[in-house]
Design a protein around this motif. Structure first.
Motif, PDB file in Angstrom:
ATOM      1  N   PHE A 209       0.435  -5.936   9.311  1.00 27.52           N
ATOM      2  CA  PHE A 209      -0.063  -4.701   8.448  1.00 27.52           C
ATOM      3  C   PHE A 209       1.166  -3.647   8.271  1.00 27.52           C
ATOM      4  CE2 PHE A 209      -2.821  -0.717   8.185  1.00 27.52           C
ATOM      5  CZ  PHE A 209      -2.999  -0.862   6.734  1.00 27.52           C
ATOM      6  N   LEU A 210       1.674  -3.378   9.428  1.00 21.12           N
ATOM      7  CA  LEU A 210       2.848  -2.486   9.483  1.00 21.12           C
ATOM      8  C   LEU A 210       4.036  -2.892   8.632  1.00 21.12           C
ATOM      9  CD1 LEU A 210       2.868  -1.309  13.232  1.00 21.12           C
ATOM     10  CD2 LEU A 210       1.863  -0.297  11.570  1.00 21.12           C
ATOM     11  N   SER A 211       4.280  -4.249   8.648  1.00 18.61           N
ATOM     12  CA  SER A 211       5.185  -4.808   7.692  1.00 18.61           C
ATOM     13  C   SER A 211       5.040  -4.571   6.365  1.00 18.61           C
ATOM     14  CB  SER A 211       5.523  -6.279   8.157  1.00 18.61           C
ATOM     15  OG  SER A 211       5.741  -6.210   9.464  1.00 18.61           O
ATOM     16  N   PHE A 212       3.680  -4.768   5.726  1.00 20.07           N
ATOM     17  CA  PHE A 212       3.209  -4.592   4.633  1.00 20.07           C
ATOM     18  C   PHE A 212       3.396  -3.074   4.111  1.00 20.07           C
ATOM     19  CE2 PHE A 212      -0.161  -3.514   1.650  1.00 20.07           C
ATOM     20  CZ  PHE A 212       0.125  -4.302   0.441  1.00 20.07           C
ATOM     21  N   LEU A 213       2.896  -2.233   4.986  1.00 17.69           N
ATOM     22  CA  LEU A 213       3.250  -0.893   4.873  1.00 17.69           C
ATOM     23  C   LEU A 213       4.735  -0.142   4.457  1.00 17.69           C
ATOM     24  CD1 LEU A 213       0.633   1.102   7.194  1.00 17.69           C
ATOM     25  CD2 LEU A 213       0.529   0.905   4.547  1.00 17.69           C
ATOM     26  N   THR A 214       5.522  -1.050   5.401  1.00 17.91           N
ATOM     27  CA  THR A 214       7.025  -0.726   5.226  1.00 17.91           C
ATOM     28  C   THR A 214       7.523  -1.165   3.996  1.00 17.91           C
ATOM     29  OG1 THR A 214       7.207  -1.028   7.738  1.00 17.91           O
ATOM     30  CG2 THR A 214       9.166  -1.379   6.273  1.00 17.91           C
ATOM     31  N   VAL A 215       7.165  -2.454   3.351  1.00 16.45           N
ATOM     32  CA  VAL A 215       7.844  -2.919   2.033  1.00 16.45           C
ATOM     33  C   VAL A 215       7.069  -2.101   0.889  1.00 16.45           C
ATOM     34  CG1 VAL A 215       8.295  -5.134   2.965  1.00 16.45           C
ATOM     35  CG2 VAL A 215       6.116  -4.697   1.971  1.00 16.45           C
ATOM     36  N   ILE A 216       6.041  -1.815   0.962  1.00 15.92           N
ATOM     37  CA  ILE A 216       5.422  -0.741   0.021  1.00 15.92           C
ATOM     38  C   ILE A 216       6.039   0.538  -0.025  1.00 15.92           C
ATOM     39  CG2 ILE A 216       3.216   0.502  -0.815  1.00 15.92           C
ATOM     40  CD1 ILE A 216       3.179  -2.501  -1.360  1.00 15.92           C
ATOM     41  N   GLY A 217       6.387   1.213   1.292  1.00 15.40           N
ATOM     42  CA  GLY A 217       6.824   2.409   1.414  1.00 15.40           C
ATOM     43  C   GLY A 217       8.464   2.318   0.830  1.00 15.40           C
ATOM     44  N   VAL A 218       9.242   1.295   0.863  1.00 16.17           N
ATOM     45  CA  VAL A 218      10.425   1.177   0.479  1.00 16.17           C
ATOM     46  C   VAL A 218      10.170   0.939  -0.974  1.00 16.17           C
ATOM     47  CG1 VAL A 218      12.451  -0.384   0.361  1.00 16.17           C
ATOM     48  CG2 VAL A 218      11.542   0.056   2.581  1.00 16.17           C
TER      49      VAL A 218
END
Length: 333
Positions: free
Chosen positions: A302-311
């Motif tokens: 879930f944190l990884s998904f938020l990271t790529v969305i944030g980028v």
């Protein structure tokens, strides 16, 4: 052009998340044994008799007798269907456990980020426009103190001060009588009474770092020829500062959105443990310690998904904020 860029980035995100999921699954499974073996060892260390037959039954029930590759595909398939798995330690679905703490974590993190921005940007602008003044030196010194003092030490100091000076209960974000109670005005006031402690502690280091970043980036822009020319033509200092240098100096802030989104969810783990906050940070640490694979793995994904969305959001925002940045790497005349 923008739509094509977004579609390409989404297509790139898919293999990125697949590789990330494989790495997360591999790292979590690197330690010897699993949750059930760790549970049996803890029970024996405490002098309790472990029911080995029940443990073997649970391992078969949750597929731990199958090869790791098969368990990995079963886990990823569940994630694609919105099933984050089952927590062995809490005996509940992962979605329910994370959901209980997610709102509290987001409240603390959002307020911390907003307070950090409201403090850091004015101070950073002042320090850059008054370079080497007494105010610049004093604010820089305070920023260095914020960076140097460990968060857990600040947490202990603020807990003591809040309890002695304001009578605030130690630990948690609400008084004990409001635990497991529906939201009310009294409970909201209790939350606000406790909220300022973690906000100041978590935001101390981030505020100091952002002040230095704003100051350094703005100083670099103020020394460029376009600003010198604008001032030489008689443009008022405030307007000249707002129109170009301040806007260009925000690039680092926009590019950091990829880190901000996961930090909103994960929060400050050490501070949450010291302050006994029921946030997701301590939950993740405990899941990793106990090898609660589905809870830890699903949360990290879930944190990884938020990271790529944030980028992706930061890249699009940078292209809008700074016309020198192009979505495509082609040369322009």
């Amino acid at each position: 052009m923008l739509l094509q860029y977004i579609l390409k980035r989404i297509l790139v995100m898919i293999p990125t998340l697949l590789v990330t999921s494989a790495l997360i699954f591999t790292v979590i499974n690197l330690p010897e044994g699993d949750y059930f073996e760790t549970l049996a060892a803890e029970m024996q260390a405490q002098g309790e008799k472990a029911d080995l037959s029940r443990i073997e039954f649970l391992k078969k029930e949750y597929g731990f007798d199958k090869p790791p590759v098969e368990r990995y595909f079963w886990w990823v398939t569940g994630l694609l269907q919105g099933d984050m798995g089952y927590s062995f330690e809490y005996q509940r679905p992962v979605r329910e456990i994370v959901g209980d703490r997610l709102m509290l974590t987001m409240v603390v993190s959002f307020v911390t980020i907003i307070v950090t921005w409201l403090i850091a940007f004015p101070i950073g602008i002042y320090s850059a426009t008054h370079q080497y003044s007494w105010g610049d030196y004093g604010l820089t010194f305070l920023g260095l103190i914020g960076l140097a003092i460990p968060h857990f030490l600040l947490a202990l100091v603020f807990m003591y001060a809040a309890n002695v000076w304001f009578g605030t209960s130690i630990g948690g974000l609400v008084d004990p009588q409001y635990l497991n109670q529906p939201m009310s005005w009294a409970k909201l006031w209790s939350i606000l009474e406790h909220l300022w402690i973690p906000v100041i502690i978590i935001g101390a280091g981030g505020t100091a770092g952002m002040i230095r970043a704003v100051r350094a980036n703005l100083l670099d822009e103020l020394q460029k020829q376009y600003f010198v020319t604008a001032r030489a033509k008689g443009l008022p200092p405030g307007k000249a500062l707002r129109k170009y240098p301040l806007r260009m100096s925000l690039n680092f802030f926009v590019s950091d959105i990829g880190d901000i989104l996961p930090s909103i969810v994960s929060g400050a783990e050490i501070v949450a443990i010291v302050l006994s906050l029921q946030t997701t940070g301590p939950l993740l640490i405990r899941a990793l310690q106990s090898q609660d694979m589905y809870l830890a793995g699903s949360f990290l994904m879930f944190l990884s998904f938020l990271t790529v969305i944030g980028v992706l959001i930061s890249d699009i925002s940078l292209a809008i904020l700074d016309p020198r940045i192009r979505l495509q790497g082609t040369a322009t005349k």
